[in-house]
Design an enzyme around this catalytic site. Structure first.
Site, PDB file in Angstrom:
ATOM      1  N   PHE A 157      37.181  25.013  45.133  1.00  0.00           N
ATOM      2  CA  PHE A 157      36.287  25.202  43.991  1.00  0.00           C
ATOM      3  C   PHE A 157      36.217  26.698  43.701  1.00  0.00           C
ATOM      4  CE2 PHE A 157      32.442  25.927  41.650  1.00  0.00           C
ATOM      5  CZ  PHE A 157      32.385  24.860  40.772  1.00  0.00           C
ATOM      6  N   ASP A 243      38.848  34.145  47.825  1.00  0.00           N
ATOM      7  CA  ASP A 243      37.606  33.873  47.110  1.00  0.00           C
ATOM      8  C   ASP A 243      36.474  33.866  48.137  1.00  0.00           C
ATOM      9  OD1 ASP A 243      35.389  32.777  45.895  1.00  0.00           O
ATOM     10  OD2 ASP A 243      36.495  31.216  44.820  1.00  0.00           O
ATOM     11  N   LYS A 272      27.748  35.601  43.630  1.00  0.00           N
ATOM     12  CA  LYS A 272      26.595  34.924  44.236  1.00  0.00           C
ATOM     13  C   LYS A 272      25.585  35.909  44.799  1.00  0.00           C
ATOM     14  CE  LYS A 272      28.516  30.298  45.053  1.00  0.00           C
ATOM     15  NZ  LYS A 272      27.692  29.617  44.051  1.00  0.00           N
TER      16      LYS A 272
END
Length: 468
Positions: A157, A243, A272
């Site tokens: 994801f 990532d 984030k």
């Protein structure tokens, strides 16, 4: 100056903060995502939270909850950390966005990012989200190598914008938007032979991978996978993109998850928790050589830009976040308390067959549940059937929220996994509260049928209450 009357039905900020739960739900159903609002309301997940501090949040009825979801890993510092809020106060008189200049605070943030990232990663580009960071990393790889193909992992994801979605490994999110970006191929996560097979023709610009797959259900790679991927990418001159949007900044017990194997990527994506849970901040960082090949010189300097990226408030929040991470040694706290959490979860697994597997590293944990095949819940609502059969994690989350006031959620690519990603300051006492709650749920509900029936009742009660 003439004052223009605001339109009818316009809500001022003082009025907005006083909206009640029913008004908020109605606004979401009428003006935002009605399907999502309906789903959350059926599960009784539409509570109105009005105060937050650290791991604690309070609803409009004054009830206290523990947040073990942590905004999908974006709240490494918890809610409303005072150091981050104070940082915004320090720069409140600076111009927040002024593109015809070189930003003062963002220059310091860029130096700090270069100082804390591994290897010779040096040059940063700042944006607003993880998906934007991934988009930028993919563009950088193509521009720097002159190649087009991108290799990614099944179950991954990386975001839902078009480029990021193209390297996200779940068809459910991709199908409605096809055709996606061309030249993208997937391989199984953890399979180095498959990776080499896709790279050996030397046409791939990059291989993008999560050091731990978050939305797939907290899937750890086999030992040596990241270092093996590093060697293979170097062999075929393919750029390696890590990532670290969910795994980075202390979450797994190291500042970056790639440090568990002492591997340095060519490009790293962050977001984030970089904004301290207060400001939206994303970034990718790369080496000087790769940056110069893609964007070096005045002619190519503006090929990739962002209006809000690197604004003063966001940069100040990120600097404060990094300071707190180091000063409070939060990666080490995540390692120790993560070991404590995983040990507690494994003890539960020994006692309750409903638990299929416990996975995780640091304070990034996943709890996967067994589920009988072919079982159908006899509930009034078809939606209850679907949720009960396909989203076992949601059944546990419903119980944790409504009975024990603990906030969790399932992983997006595997709804049978509960994710646990609390703020890194979580205490062992709070972890014990979670473990005791899970023990209470599993002791009461010996199997899937009992949990499904309870969930169906919750959904039916919510439906009838909201329909009346």
């Amino acid at each position: 100056m003439r004052k223009i009357k605001t339109p009818d039905h316009f809500i001022s900020l003082p009025e907005a903060v006083k909206l009640n739960r029913e008004q908020v739900a109605e606004n979401h159903k009428r003006y935002l995502n009605s399907g999502l609002a309906m789903m959350l309301s059926l599960l009784n997940f539409d509570k109105q939270f009005i105060k937050a501090e650290g791991i604690k949040v309070w609803d409009s009825d004054g009830n206290l909850y523990l947040d073990f979801l942590g905004a999908y890993g974006a709240l490494n510092l918890g809610h409303n950390h005072p150091r981050v809020l104070a940082a915004l106060e320090q720069v409140k008189e600076f111009p927040n966005m002024l593109q015809a200049s070189l930003g003062t605070v963002v220059s310091a943030l860029a130096q700090n990012i270069a100082a804390i990232t591994p290897g010779d990663l040096q040059r940063s580009f700042f944006c607003n989200s993880g998906a934007e960071a991934v988009e930028g990393a993919l563009k950088l790889a193509r521009a720097a190598t002159g190649r087009q193909r991108i290799v990614y992992c099944e179950g991954s994801f990386h975001g839902k914008t078009m480029g990021a979605l193209s390297v996200t490994g779940r068809e459910q999110y991709q199908k409605a938007f096809q055709p996606l970006i061309p030249g993208i191929v997937s391989i199984p996560f953890g399979d180095l032979n498959a990776l080499e097979d896709k790279l050996k023709d030397k046409t791939a610009a990059a291989f993008i991978v999560e050091p731990i797959q978050g939305e797939a259900g907290i899937i750890l790679p086999p030992a040596g996978y990241l270092s093996g991927a590093r060697q293979i990418c170097a062999k075929y001159n393919t750029l390696l993109i890590f990532d670290e949007i969910q795994t980075g900044l202390g979450r797994t017990g190291e500042m970056f998850a790639c440090r568990h194997e002492n591997v340095t990527p060519d490009i790293m994506c962050l977001a984030k928790s970089l904004g301290g849970g207060v400001m939206p901040v994303g970034a990718f960082i790369t080496t000087d050589d790769i940056w110069e090949r893609a964007y070096g010189g005045m002619e190519k300097a503006r090929l990739h830009t962002s209006t809000f990226g690197g604004n003063t408030w966001a940069a100040a929040a990120a600097i404060a976040t990094l300071e707190v991470l180091y000063e409070e040694d939060l990666p080490e706290r995540a390692r120790k308390n993560g070991d404590y959490l995983l040990a507690g979860l494994n003890r539960l697994k020994e006692n309750y067959p409903l638990i299929k597997e416990v996975r995780g590293r640091g304070l990034m944990a996943g709890l996967e549940f067994n589920q009988p095949e072919g079982f159908v819940v006899k509930a009034t609502l078809g939606l209850a059937n679907k949720i009960s059969q396909e989203y076992m994690g949601s059944l546990i989350a419903v119980e944790l929220l409504n009975k024990y006031r603990i906030i969790t959620a399932y992983t997006l690519n595997n709804p049978n996994v509960i994710r646990l990603e609390p703020p890194l300051q979580v205490t062992r006492e709070q972890i014990d509260t979670l473990l005791e709650a899970l023990d209470g749920i599993f002791r009461k509900h010996k199997g899937f049928i009992s949990l499904a029936a309870t969930s169906a009742k919750t959904i039916f009660k919510s439906f009838t209450k909201k329909s009346s």
